[in-house]
Design a protein around this motif. Structure first.
Motif, mmCIF file in Angstrom:
data_model
loop_
_atom_site.group_PDB
_atom_site.id
_atom_site.type_symbol
_atom_site.label_atom_id
_atom_site.label_comp_id
_atom_site.label_asym_id
_atom_site.label_seq_id
_atom_site.Cartn_x
_atom_site.Cartn_y
_atom_site.Cartn_z
ATOM 1 N N HIS A 162 38.793 -23.679 -14.330
ATOM 2 C CA HIS A 162 37.525 -24.276 -13.914
ATOM 3 C C HIS A 162 36.516 -24.245 -15.060
ATOM 4 O O HIS A 162 36.798 -23.700 -16.131
ATOM 5 C CB HIS A 162 36.961 -23.505 -12.716
ATOM 6 C CG HIS A 162 36.564 -22.105 -13.065
ATOM 7 N ND1 HIS A 162 37.467 -21.072 -13.174
ATOM 8 C CD2 HIS A 162 35.362 -21.573 -13.388
ATOM 9 C CE1 HIS A 162 36.841 -19.972 -13.524
ATOM 10 N NE2 HIS A 162 35.553 -20.245 -13.667
ATOM 11 N N ASP A 164 32.095 -23.480 -15.514
ATOM 12 C CA ASP A 164 30.918 -22.955 -14.816
ATOM 13 C C ASP A 164 29.683 -23.797 -15.143
ATOM 14 O O ASP A 164 28.883 -23.445 -15.998
ATOM 15 C CB ASP A 164 30.693 -21.488 -15.196
ATOM 16 C CG ASP A 164 31.856 -20.607 -14.751
ATOM 17 O OD1 ASP A 164 32.295 -20.766 -13.595
ATOM 18 O OD2 ASP A 164 32.328 -19.789 -15.547
ATOM 19 N N GLN A 174 29.425 -19.187 -23.060
ATOM 20 C CA GLN A 174 29.239 -18.069 -22.138
ATOM 21 C C GLN A 174 30.079 -16.898 -22.621
ATOM 22 O O GLN A 174 30.899 -17.037 -23.525
ATOM 23 C CB GLN A 174 29.589 -18.461 -20.705
ATOM 24 C CG GLN A 174 31.043 -18.752 -20.445
ATOM 25 C CD GLN A 174 31.247 -19.400 -19.071
ATOM 26 O OE1 GLN A 174 31.007 -20.594 -18.888
ATOM 27 N NE2 GLN A 174 31.705 -18.640 -18.115
ATOM 28 N N HIS A 237 38.676 -22.488 -18.098
ATOM 29 C CA HIS A 237 39.136 -21.101 -18.154
ATOM 30 C C HIS A 237 39.570 -20.624 -16.769
ATOM 31 O O HIS A 237 39.156 -21.184 -15.752
ATOM 32 C CB HIS A 237 38.053 -20.197 -18.737
ATOM 33 C CG HIS A 237 36.799 -20.146 -17.911
ATOM 34 N ND1 HIS A 237 35.785 -21.061 -18.044
ATOM 35 C CD2 HIS A 237 36.405 -19.289 -16.938
ATOM 36 C CE1 HIS A 237 34.816 -20.778 -17.198
ATOM 37 N NE2 HIS A 237 35.167 -19.696 -16.506
HETATM 38 FE FE LIG Z 1 34.215 -18.964 -14.706
#
Ligand SMILES: [Fe+2]
Length: 258
Positions: A162, A164, A174, A237
């Protein structure tokens, strides 16, 4: 060459890396980070692993926060949404616990420095030098809900691939912190990244961060060099199945959610 950035631009001249965090917050490792080396690793491998930035005590404190429901704004049972198996919880206030606020604030300038070098390669915007300014921009767009989260996986748990993304405003990098020691506290549960390259087969990167280490990775895509220049490469990821034990992770996402 259609104005595409060249290989030289990805590996050559760069702006000076930022200095460390402000210190005094129990995160001495952040101040000593070698951002140039992390940027090189990120470009070469697709992800970059920091040295351990959290002590076992700090990891235990964070993992233990999972059992304090008052700290969270929502709890997601992944199976109900087809996200995999396991549970994650979003902190209600990004400043509680203080360690989460400190990590998000102190890591942001280095990650913004990386993002701003990627920006011309990807044809995208640049980002302000401090987190407060990013969060003010998020707020102006209605993205007010904090995104740092704790994930807990037990045997049989995993996360599907997915990204984010929580609104229009997306900060491109991130970081996820491993709060347990692989092989000692749990087995399986590898961190998996898959890059979809234009007109080519996908590439998987698997990492096994140790206790306290952070994995820096792209939220949506990254520039990848190829024949003829640099291209945008989508990245997703996920987490491989945990075989035994318990795997706790702190996810630090920098944009807030709508
Ligand atoms: Fe995630």
């Amino acid at each position: 060459m259609s104005g595409e950035p060249t290989l030289f631009e990805l590996e050559g001249e760069r702006h000076p890396a930022p200095g460390g965090g402000c210190g005094g917050t129990g995160l001495p490792g952040v101040a000593g980070l070698d951002w140039n080396a992390l940027y090189d690793e990120l470009n070469a491998r697709g992800v970059a692993l920091t040295p351990p930035l959290l002590s076992r005590e700090q990891c235990e404190e964070l993992a233990g926060a999972f059992d304090r429901p008052g700290l969270f704004r929502s709890s997601v049972v992944m199976r109900r949404h087809g996200f995999g198996r396991g549970t994650y919880r979003y902190f209600a206030h990004a400043g509680t616990p203080d360690l989460v606020r400190a990590l998000r604030e102190e890591l942001y300038p280095g990650l913004a420095w990386m993002a701003n070098q990627w920006a011309p390669l990807l044809g995208e915007r640049t980002f302000p030098p401090v987190l407060d300014e990013l969060l003010a921009e998020c707020a102006a767009q209605g993205q007010l809900r904090p995104t740092p989260l704790l994930l807990r996986y037990g045997p049989g748990d995993y996360a599907t691939l997915h990204q984010d993304v929580y609104g229009e405003l997306v900060f491109p990098l991130q970081i996820a912190f491993m709060l347990n020691e692989p092989d000692t506290d749990f087995t399986g549960g590898e961190s998996v990244f898959v890059e979809r390259r234009p007109r080519a087969q996908s590439r998987a990167v698997v990492v096994r961060p140790r206790l306290g280490q952070g994995v820096i990775f792209p939220v949506r895509h990254r520039p990848v060099r190829g024949d003829g220049g640099v291209r945008r490469c989508a990245v997703q990821h996920g987490t491989g199945e945990v075989l035994s034990g318990r795997r706790n992770v702190l996810g630090v996402i920098f944009h807030n959610a709508r």
